[in-house]
Design an enzyme around this catalytic site. Structure first.
Site, short mmCIF file in Angstrom:
data_model
loop_
_atom_site.label_atom_id
_atom_site.label_comp_id
_atom_site.label_asym_id
_atom_site.label_seq_id
_atom_site.Cartn_x
_atom_site.Cartn_y
_atom_site.Cartn_z
N GLY A 192 -5.13 -27.98 -0.77
CA GLY A 192 -4.50 -28.51 -2.02
C GLY A 192 -3.34 -27.65 -2.19
N ARG A 250 -1.91 -25.05 7.55
CA ARG A 250 -0.38 -25.54 7.82
C ARG A 250 0.59 -24.62 8.13
NH1 ARG A 250 2.35 -28.92 2.81
NH2 ARG A 250 2.16 -26.61 2.07
N ASP A 265 -1.49 -30.74 8.97
CA ASP A 265 -0.85 -31.10 7.68
C ASP A 265 -1.73 -32.55 7.43
OD1 ASP A 265 0.61 -32.40 5.52
OD2 ASP A 265 2.47 -31.92 6.44
N LYS A 320 -7.07 -33.77 -9.04
CA LYS A 320 -8.32 -33.26 -8.75
C LYS A 320 -9.44 -33.93 -9.30
CE LYS A 320 -7.47 -29.28 -6.40
NZ LYS A 320 -8.28 -29.28 -5.14
N TYR A 324 -1.53 -32.08 -10.84
CA TYR A 324 -2.84 -31.41 -10.21
C TYR A 324 -4.02 -31.94 -10.67
CZ TYR A 324 -5.58 -27.46 -8.57
OH TYR A 324 -6.64 -26.62 -8.01
N ARG A 378 -7.09 -19.21 3.72
CA ARG A 378 -6.96 -18.23 2.71
C ARG A 378 -7.69 -18.54 1.57
NH1 ARG A 378 -0.48 -19.23 0.97
NH2 ARG A 378 -0.95 -21.52 0.58
N GLY A 379 -7.96 -17.57 0.56
CA GLY A 379 -8.44 -18.01 -0.96
C GLY A 379 -9.67 -18.55 -0.68
N ILE A 380 -10.08 -19.54 -1.62
CA ILE A 380 -11.36 -20.07 -1.66
C ILE A 380 -11.83 -20.73 -0.36
CG2 ILE A 380 -12.80 -22.11 -2.64
CD1 ILE A 380 -11.06 -21.50 -5.25
#
Length: 234
Positions: A77, A34, A48, A144, A140, A12-14
């Protein structure tokens, strides 16, 4: 030339935008997920990345289907936002273990095949927050930012083997995470971005695709911000 590509957190997403971009270019793309439903049209492996055994099993499955991983996108992440005085140690370590140590696990496993082939591309998905910091995101931001040190150390360690390591640092992007914001919050955040809007996942994917391409063969240890100018000067 079709390559074996693995994207962690690519359901999903990026991550999914990157997967679709690279599959459209002809690469053999696999994604880890996951939970939730795996995306259609891509090789999906459940994994995972906080579990080294699961990482090894996932790589074996990808290698059996697509061959040794030639391009690794370390994207998986999580966030567990909280002000420092209220943040539990478990929430701090969980984010670091997934975002940073998880990236270490998949890079270490991918490097086996890349070392044998004497070539490879690794792109870490960091964040503009890693460079500028953010209230309530100490865990976070630390995780990163750690990806940058990891990428640059590996660029020095394995550069002579033809493997490049680079970092993309996205700003706030139109994903499920940003959809949880109120309209007022979105407007406030957008007002702090010189381009005046959030990024589209496809814009992040374009930067990743470039760094994973032959056109970026002499780029390693770089941090490419894709944040609309939000992190200028960092």
């Amino acid at each position: 030339m079709s390559r074996s590509v693995l994207i962690t957190g690519g359901s999903r997403g990026i991550g999914l935008a990157i997967a679709r971009r690279m599959a459209a270019a002809g690469d053999r793309v696999a994604v880890t997920h996951r939970t939730g439903e795996p995306p259609k049209g891509l090789l999906s492996v459940q994994c995972d990345i906080t579990d080294a055994d699961q990482v090894d099993v996932a790589f074996k499955q990808v290698e059996a289907e697509h061959g040794p991983v030639e391009v690794l996108i370390a994207n998986a992440g999580i966030t567990k936002d909280q002000l420092l005085m209220r943040m539990s140690e478990d929430d701090f370590t969980a984010v670091v273990d997934t975002n940073l140590t998880g990236a270490f696990r998949v890079v270490k496993r991918a490097s086996r095949g890349m070392l044998r082939a004497k070539k490879g591309r690794v792109v870490f998905i960091s964040s503009a927050v890693a460079l500028r910091g953010e209230i309530g995101q100490a865990n976070y931001a630390a995780s990163k930012a750690g990806l940058i040190g990891l990428a640059r150390s590996m660029a020095r360690e394995l550069g002579l083997r033809g493997i490049t390591f680079n970092v993309v640092a996205p700003g706030l992007t139109e994903t499920a995470m940003s959809e949880s914001l109120t309209e007022e919050q979105r407007e406030h955040l957008a007002s702090q971005i010189p381009l005046g809007r959030l990024a589209r996942p496809e814009e992040i994917a374009a930067a990743v695709a470039f760094l994973a391409s032959e056109n970026a063969s002499y780029i390693t240890g770089a941090v490419l911000p894709v944040d609309g100018g939000a992190g200028m000067g960092h």
